[in-house]
Scaffold this motif. Structure first.
Motif, mmCIF file in Angstrom:
data_model
loop_
_atom_site.group_PDB
_atom_site.id
_atom_site.type_symbol
_atom_site.label_atom_id
_atom_site.label_comp_id
_atom_site.label_asym_id
_atom_site.label_seq_id
_atom_site.Cartn_x
_atom_site.Cartn_y
_atom_site.Cartn_z
ATOM 1 N N ALA A 77 0.832 -1.206 0.000
ATOM 2 C CA ALA A 77 0.000 0.000 0.000
ATOM 3 C C ALA A 77 0.867 1.257 0.000
ATOM 4 O O ALA A 77 0.568 2.222 -0.701
ATOM 5 N N THR A 78 1.939 1.249 0.770
ATOM 6 C CA THR A 78 2.837 2.393 0.809
ATOM 7 C C THR A 78 3.518 2.597 -0.543
ATOM 8 O O THR A 78 3.619 3.720 -1.040
ATOM 9 N N THR A 79 3.953 1.498 -1.145
ATOM 10 C CA THR A 79 4.617 1.577 -2.437
ATOM 11 C C THR A 79 3.672 2.124 -3.510
ATOM 12 O O THR A 79 4.048 3.001 -4.295
ATOM 13 N N LEU A 80 2.437 1.634 -3.529
ATOM 14 C CA LEU A 80 1.473 2.117 -4.520
ATOM 15 C C LEU A 80 1.127 3.581 -4.291
ATOM 16 O O LEU A 80 0.998 4.353 -5.239
ATOM 17 N N THR A 119 4.122 5.717 -5.372
ATOM 18 C CA THR A 119 4.249 5.702 -6.828
ATOM 19 C C THR A 119 3.185 6.568 -7.477
ATOM 20 O O THR A 119 3.471 7.343 -8.402
ATOM 21 N N ALA A 120 1.940 6.463 -6.997
ATOM 22 C CA ALA A 120 0.855 7.282 -7.555
ATOM 23 C C ALA A 120 1.103 8.762 -7.283
ATOM 24 O O ALA A 120 0.892 9.609 -8.157
ATOM 25 N N GLY A 121 1.552 9.079 -6.084
ATOM 26 C CA GLY A 121 1.844 10.470 -5.755
ATOM 27 C C GLY A 121 2.964 11.041 -6.600
ATOM 28 O O GLY A 121 2.893 12.181 -7.067
ATOM 29 N N ASP A 122 4.008 10.260 -6.805
ATOM 30 C CA ASP A 122 5.132 10.705 -7.633
ATOM 31 C C ASP A 122 4.710 10.848 -9.091
ATOM 32 O O ASP A 122 5.106 11.798 -9.769
ATOM 33 N N MET A 180 5.104 14.716 -10.018
ATOM 34 C CA MET A 180 6.342 14.957 -10.760
ATOM 35 C C MET A 180 6.206 14.677 -12.260
ATOM 36 O O MET A 180 6.527 15.524 -13.081
ATOM 37 N N THR A 181 5.721 13.499 -12.607
ATOM 38 C CA THR A 181 5.682 13.108 -14.016
ATOM 39 C C THR A 181 4.610 13.865 -14.784
ATOM 40 O O THR A 181 4.852 14.366 -15.888
ATOM 41 N N LEU A 182 3.402 13.952 -14.223
ATOM 42 C CA LEU A 182 2.307 14.636 -14.911
ATOM 43 C C LEU A 182 2.268 16.125 -14.602
ATOM 44 O O LEU A 182 1.438 16.842 -15.143
ATOM 45 N N SER A 183 3.132 16.582 -13.706
ATOM 46 C CA SER A 183 3.258 17.997 -13.328
ATOM 47 C C SER A 183 1.939 18.609 -12.845
ATOM 48 O O SER A 183 1.609 19.745 -13.167
ATOM 49 N N SER A 223 -2.290 16.756 -6.432
ATOM 50 C CA SER A 223 -2.184 15.299 -6.433
ATOM 51 C C SER A 223 -2.555 14.722 -5.067
ATOM 52 O O SER A 223 -3.156 13.651 -4.989
ATOM 53 N N SER A 224 -2.239 15.436 -3.997
ATOM 54 C CA SER A 224 -2.648 14.980 -2.672
ATOM 55 C C SER A 224 -4.164 14.976 -2.545
ATOM 56 O O SER A 224 -4.749 14.024 -2.019
ATOM 57 N N LEU A 225 -4.796 16.013 -3.046
ATOM 58 C CA LEU A 225 -6.254 16.095 -3.008
ATOM 59 C C LEU A 225 -6.893 14.986 -3.845
ATOM 60 O O LEU A 225 -7.873 14.368 -3.428
ATOM 61 N N ILE A 226 -6.329 14.723 -5.006
ATOM 62 C CA ILE A 226 -6.846 13.661 -5.871
ATOM 63 C C ILE A 226 -6.734 12.301 -5.199
ATOM 64 O O ILE A 226 -7.632 11.467 -5.308
ATOM 65 N N LEU A 227 -5.647 12.049 -4.497
ATOM 66 C CA LEU A 227 -5.447 10.743 -3.861
ATOM 67 C C LEU A 227 -6.164 10.625 -2.515
ATOM 68 O O LEU A 227 -6.521 9.523 -2.104
ATOM 69 N N ILE A 228 -6.390 11.711 -1.817
ATOM 70 C CA ILE A 228 -7.061 11.665 -0.521
ATOM 71 C C ILE A 228 -8.571 11.493 -0.681
ATOM 72 O O ILE A 228 -9.219 10.872 0.150
ATOM 73 N N THR A 229 -9.138 12.022 -1.764
ATOM 74 C CA THR A 229 -10.583 11.950 -1.977
ATOM 75 C C THR A 229 -11.108 10.512 -2.003
ATOM 76 O O THR A 229 -12.058 10.202 -1.278
ATOM 77 N N PRO A 230 -10.530 9.590 -2.787
ATOM 78 C CA PRO A 230 -11.037 8.211 -2.757
ATOM 79 C C PRO A 230 -10.854 7.546 -1.389
ATOM 80 O O PRO A 230 -11.668 6.711 -0.985
#
Length: 55
Positions: free
Chosen positions: A3-6, A9-12, A16-19, A25-32
């Protein structure tokens, strides 16, 4: 560990990659996470899928 790795990776990928940026990105990942938390707390009995979605 998975879970930590995923999550890292999603946060990075988003920040970083999608800028998209760190805050967005934190908001996008915290919502689900919060949605699955609310669904799990509202459930009348234990459901493995709800539990695993939080992990």
């Amino acid at each position: 560990m998975c879970a930590t790795t995923l999550g890292e990776t999603a946060g990075d990928l988003m920040s970083m990659t999608l800028s998209i940026g760190y805050g967005s990105s934190s908001l996008i990942l915290i919502t689900p996470f919060f949605v699955s938390q609310l669904v799990r707390l509202d459930a009348r009995c234990f459901h493995l899928t709800f539990y695993c979605s939080l992990i």
